[in-house]
Scaffold this active site. Sequence first.
Site, PDB file in Angstrom:
ATOM      1  N   CYS A 190      82.457  41.294  78.260  1.00 14.28           N
ATOM      2  CA  CYS A 190      83.315  42.663  77.856  1.00 14.28           C
ATOM      3  C   CYS A 190      84.796  42.482  78.021  1.00 14.28           C
ATOM      4  CB  CYS A 190      82.862  43.853  78.961  1.00 14.28           C
ATOM      5  SG  CYS A 190      81.086  44.070  78.710  1.00 14.28           S
ATOM      6  N   CYS A 213      81.454  45.450  73.856  1.00 10.11           N
ATOM      7  CA  CYS A 213      81.634  46.283  75.128  1.00 10.11           C
ATOM      8  C   CYS A 213      83.175  46.132  75.350  1.00 10.11           C
ATOM      9  CB  CYS A 213      80.528  45.713  76.196  1.00 10.11           C
ATOM     10  SG  CYS A 213      80.686  44.072  76.557  1.00 10.11           S
TER      11      CYS A 213
END
Length: 256
Positions: A81, A162
């Site tokens: 992420c 993400c």
Amino acid sequence: ILAISLWVAFSHKQYNSGDSLKETIISRCQTFIQNNRTSSAYDCQKIWTVFEQAFVGKDPCNVPTDAYDSLINTIIQDPICNKMLFWSKTKHIVHEFTEKRNCFQTLEDTLLGYIMDGLTWCGKEGSNETFTTGCPSWNDCVNHTVKSFWNRASAAFAEAACGDVSAMLNGSIATPFTPTSIFASIEVKRFNADKMRSLTVFLVTQENDGKSCDDPSLKNLQKELDPKLKYSCVSVAKSTIQECISHPDTACGACW
Ligand code: APR
């Protein structure tokens, strides 16, 4: 005799081409695992076997994206992420850049993308061989063996996106956000606003491009995004990225 010799030579060549694809894939897989200690659980031989099952024995124009589902499920890799970097029409510079700087990871910097990057392969109906030559071209058909792989892999990469996500687009072309690109047609459509916080576009520009973040195609990109996602665009001179690639220790900013 000539016909037989030609047949022997031809089938031998084709046998070798599949063989060397196997060697390339397994050796890339092992190299990746050595360089990324966390992924030592992957079995490169198994990856090859699952990969082959997607297309061997099939018409090379009749391999749908879901043929690669098992491969995708075999190589599930946790997304990193805030580091994921998408791109379109910037393949060369984006990968030179991620090779030198650790702040971003493209699909081709993951095990799956790393193994397959730049390769060509296909099967043939009624044959259990793998071919690397004589395969159809990318635009010859919809369910193209290699195109389906990249479409499927890109879909998985985008679904996993993400945190703060980035995309490097090309400011030197007519439409930096091209509707037919994988980025526009597959990836952006799969971004999940519940996992993602923002999308930052890095528009790679050169003097005289006349392209900026105001470009109409980028307005279209913005419209496609879930309104919950924060969107921003930064124009970055190609020369700045090239400087950073050439002198990563001294010429890069926070991430450039
Ligand atoms: N022939 C062969 N390969 C092709 C062709 C073609 N005609 N067109 C595209 N490709 C493959 C190449 O590997 C090329 O570098 O797709 C790659 C990406 O093409 P672009 O048009 O530059 O970009 P885009 O379609 O947006 O795909 C890039 O997909 O690979 C993922 O996550 C990655 O964000 C990235 C996106």
